[in-house]
Design an enzyme around this catalytic site. Structure first.
Site, short mmCIF file in Angstrom:
data_model
loop_
_atom_site.label_atom_id
_atom_site.label_comp_id
_atom_site.label_asym_id
_atom_site.label_seq_id
_atom_site.Cartn_x
_atom_site.Cartn_y
_atom_site.Cartn_z
N ASP A 46 0.85 -1.20 0.00
CA ASP A 46 0.00 0.00 0.00
C ASP A 46 0.89 1.26 0.00
O ASP A 46 1.84 1.33 -0.77
CB ASP A 46 -0.97 -0.05 1.19
CG ASP A 46 -2.13 0.91 1.03
OD1 ASP A 46 -2.04 2.04 1.55
OD2 ASP A 46 -3.10 0.55 0.36
N TYR A 57 -3.20 11.15 0.98
CA TYR A 57 -3.63 11.02 -0.41
C TYR A 57 -3.63 12.38 -1.10
O TYR A 57 -3.28 12.51 -2.28
CB TYR A 57 -5.05 10.44 -0.49
CG TYR A 57 -5.17 8.98 -0.11
CD1 TYR A 57 -5.05 8.58 1.20
CD2 TYR A 57 -5.44 8.02 -1.08
CE1 TYR A 57 -5.16 7.24 1.55
CE2 TYR A 57 -5.58 6.69 -0.74
CZ TYR A 57 -5.44 6.30 0.58
OH TYR A 57 -5.58 4.98 0.92
N HIS A 86 -4.17 -7.96 -0.15
CA HIS A 86 -3.52 -6.67 0.01
C HIS A 86 -2.82 -6.53 1.36
O HIS A 86 -1.73 -5.98 1.46
CB HIS A 86 -4.59 -5.59 -0.16
CG HIS A 86 -4.12 -4.19 -0.10
ND1 HIS A 86 -3.50 -3.57 -1.15
CD2 HIS A 86 -4.19 -3.28 0.89
CE1 HIS A 86 -3.22 -2.32 -0.82
NE2 HIS A 86 -3.62 -2.11 0.41
#
Lengths: 392, 389
Positions: A187, A313, A368
């Site tokens: 990630d 982000y 993930h």
């Protein structure tokens, strides 16, 4: 939360213990008692998001059975520290192996994860002989929390982007006196680890990624089966699975109000990914236990990092956007590919980006949250990946 | 929550009477708001700034009065009727002028019938406001399914096509043989679909948001076309997060919108900043009570998730800024702070019978809400040609 005083001038490394005030735990419980629910979804699956029945079950468990103090005692048995780097207090776990020649390993988490994802791997990595492994495969383990996550400070200015975090990690490893080390990530951890690989500081010997960022600038006309599968997966993510990311990248403060005021808002925002991104048979609970999912969710809640975590982000979008393109790397790169990752990186593309691909393993299970879901497999890979890197 | 006879064609008067316990509960939640840290920028580029959010919540907590609003709307004629299995709330105000033109006004997200309240008297009673009797309208303002006091769908496929068909039934049930439709946001989508369907009775439509992008971007766009392309591109890259989330995971975002007043309020307030004609503050464009009337409506009806679900439904049947070509009479008002300003050249390509075109100097996405007088004048002018004298 008990935070040590961390002085910016002398940069000490100070031990840290987690101690959430009882008032915060009581407040959480009250809020969970008073959740106001929407009507149920109009579908019979997860295609509109977390189904109401699943959400209620999770909140019910959280409300009546979940025990934060159990988790707090457990993690306080590990050595936690905080130190100020580039003006920000950084929390990290640091466990040294009893084997002196162990290889220092920096593990970086992502969103909506945390250091918690790596907890079960710590003894496997630092004390391999107790778990059927070899002393030569031992690691010293360093697990920082990203700025704006867990017990690290929340940045108060812009500019705490991936590159700045990577540089902070280099300082961290220096401050811990590690002359040679390796780095691992998935990630956001994979993005940061990739940047570390790009910077290639003198001490960094190699990196391992469980999400290689290897899309080509221009997707070729003719694609192999694996390449087509990756393109399809990336397209699916982009059209169907990236709503959260678009909101984070553009309006982290707005979504932050929900994530900081409402435990169910926060929990569902995260739990949805425990469903979408794990290897499961229709339920997140196939892949991760209630308690460990709630350890992670409650960590976000207690540290009030709903807004600060997603602000990363926004920072990423300013400097490069959340894409799957990555730079070319010359240092040794190892990769583990898990089937239920957002996309499965094709080896052909990894070979284009990584001129020194020292390890490549494609798994039959896992997703993930690789370390979180399969700590043993994950550890096996790190041992195998870095065997050739170690100095004897 | 609301009892409406399922027997077909029954139209029942409706009064809003929110229990005091719901108002008290809202107040408590506002008091307990747990705040994030402030944004790391000094503008709205990360979303609603903390100081603005706190000011809004404080006002909501201490000064806002729902009963004032409730009394105001209960003075209007509210009704509910069941169509296609869903209880539909609507306001219906008839003009005293018998030959008034029936107009159906459809709101969008994050709006509601509230956006049109100030134009009702301007439309139904024009002579009191400097207008002419010949320009009078009978006004019908429904709440979309999943919004306001309409029911929340419990099955899929409640998309804007189904809503358009529902609106046709509504106008028939009200006895209107000739009528026009108006809309912005989702309302523009519904009005466009109505225009495409051309049901018996529909004379024409007015849009303050137009789906006129060409299928293929032109090679040499004019200045206006380039401006529209840039507006749309900016929206799709920077302003699209809410749409993507609601379009793919309405239930997930719904939990926050239903459990936390500040979550809901800031989710909506952000659009009052981004999409209105303002000088930096939503309060330049809309009164704080107006905004909170709208937000509180969403809160008290618990429509955070159901309103988002419409995005999911629309996405399921495909959504595009390049809408259908329309043959019926179309009237267009372009407000400068709309998400993108449609160029006349593109409108002429999509609407073979463009009966009215005007570009205004003020106003944005919530056109009627921000500029009721201008908006009412637009509708009068737009539909003059369609009236039978």
């Amino acid at each position: 939360m008990s935070t040590s005083e961390t002085q910016a001038t002398s940069n000490p490394i100070e031990p840290f213990h987690v101690n959430i005030p009882q008032s915060a735990l009581d407040d959480l419980k009250l809020r969970l008692d008073l959740v106001r629910w929407p009507e149920r979804e109009t579908v019979t699956d997860w295609s509109q998001g977390v189904p109401l029945a699943k959400a209620r079950a999770l909140i019910d468990y959280w409300r009546t059975k979940y025990d934060w103090r159990r988790f707090e005692s457990e993690i306080n048995k590990l050595p936690h520290f905080r130190t100020t780097i580039d003006g920000l207090g950084i929390h990290f776990i640091h466990v040294k192996s009893k084997h002196e020649n162990a290889l220092p390993l920096l593990l970086t988490h992502g969103w909506p994860g945390s250091f918690i994802e790596f907890i079960r791997t710590i003894p496997l990595l630092t004390d391999p002989t107790a778990f059927g492994g070899k002393a030569e495969d031992a690691f010293h383990v360093v697990i920082p929390s990203l700025p704006g996550y867990a017990f690290s400070d929340k940045p108060t200015e812009t500019g705490w982007n991936i590159e700045r975090i990577a540089k902070a990690w280099i300082v961290l490893m220096e401050r811990l006196d590690y002359k040679h080390w390796v780095a691992q990530g998935g990630d956001w951890g994979a993005v940061i680890t990739t940047i570390l690989g790009q910077i290639h500081p003198p001490g960094l010997l190699a990196i391992h990624l469980n999400l290689p960022i290897v899309f080509p600038e221009k997707i070729p006309e003719t694609l192999s089966h694996d390449e087509q599968r990756a393109v399809d997966a990336a397209n699916k993510f982009s059209t169907d699975g990236s709503g959260y990311s678009q909101e984070h990248s553009t309006r982290p403060q707005t979504i932050g109000y929900a994530l900081c005021d409402s435990p169910v808002a926060l929990a569902m925002w995260i739990y949805e990914k425990f469903y979408e991104w794990t290897d499961n048979n229709g339920n997140p609970e196939d892949a991760l236990e209630h308690d460990e999912m709630l350890d992670n969710i409650t960590l976000y809640w207690m540290t009030n990092t709903g807004a600060s975590s997603v602000r990363l982000y926004w920072e990423r979008r300013r400097t490069g956007g959340v894409r799957f393109l990555g730079p070319k790397l010359d240092l040794p790169v190892a990769a583990s590919i898990f089937p239920r990752e957002i996309y499965r990186a094709p080896k052909s593309w990894a070979e284009q980006k990584y001129s020194n691909l020292i390890y490549w393993k494609e798994h039959e299970k896992g997703g993930h949250f690789a370390a979180f879901q399969h700590p043993e497999l994950f550890t096996d890979d790190l041992r195998a990946a870095f065997r050739t890197i170690r100095r004897t | 929550m609301y009892q409406t006879s399922a027997a077909s064609n029954v139209i029942e008067p409706f009064y809003i009477n929110i229990p005091q316990s719901a108002l008290d509960d809202l107040k408590h939640r506002l008091e307990w708001t747990r705040w994030p840290e402030r944004e790391t920028v000094s503008n709205w580029k990360q979303g609603v700034p903390l100081a603005k959010a706190q000011a809004l919540i404080n006002y909501w907590r201490l000064h806002y009065d729902w009963r004032r609003f409730e009394n105001r709307i209960n003075k209007l004629s509210n009704f509910r009727t069941t169509i296609d299995g869903i209880g539909i709330h609507f306001i219906h105000v008839k003009s005293k002028h018998a030959n008034a033109l029936p107009i159906l006004l459809t709101h969008g997200w994050p709006g509601s019938f509230i956006e049109f309240l100030r134009i009702i008297p301007l439309l139904t009673d024009p002579t009191v406001y400097g207008g002419k009797a010949e320009d009078a309208f009978h006004v019908v303002i429904p709440s979309l399914p999943g919004y306001g006091f309409s029911d929340k769908p419990t099955e899929t496929e409640w998309n804007t096509v189904r809503i358009a068909k529902t609106w046709v039934v509504l106008m028939e049930r009200l006895g209107y043989n000739n009528w026009v439709a108006q809309g912005g946001d989702w309302g523009a989508d519904v009005a466009t679909i109505l225009g495409y369907m051309r049901p018996q009775g529909l004379l024409g439509i007015h849009l303050n948001l137009q789906f006129v992008f060409p299928e293929k971007e032109p090679d040499n766009p004019s200045h206006d076309e380039q401006r529209a392309i840039e507006g749309a591109n900016y929206y799709l890259s920077d302003g699209w997060g809410f749409f993507q989330e609601q379009g793919t995971r309405p239930q997930t975002i719904g939990y926050g919108l239903c459990d936390s007043p500040v979550a809901l309020a800031t989710w909506i307030y952000e659009k009052f900043h981004e999409w209105t004609d303002n000088k930096g503050d939503p309060e330049d464009a809309l009164g704080i009570d107006d905004m909170l009337d709208n937000i509180t409506l969403y809160w008290l009806t618990n429509t955070g998730a159901s309103s988002a679900r419409l995005f999911w439904e629309r996405r399921a049947i495909g959504i595009s800024l390049s809408g259908p070509e329309l043959d019926l009479p179309v009237a267009v008002s372009v407000f400068p702070y709309e998400v993108f300003r449609a160029p006349k050249s593109w409108a002429q390509q999509k609407y073979s019978n463009l009966i009215y075109w005007n570009e205004l100097e003020k106003g944005g996405h919530f056109a009627a809400f921000e500029q009721p007088e201008l908006f009412a004048k637009e509708l009068r002018a737009a539909f003059r040609a369609l009236r039978n004298t």
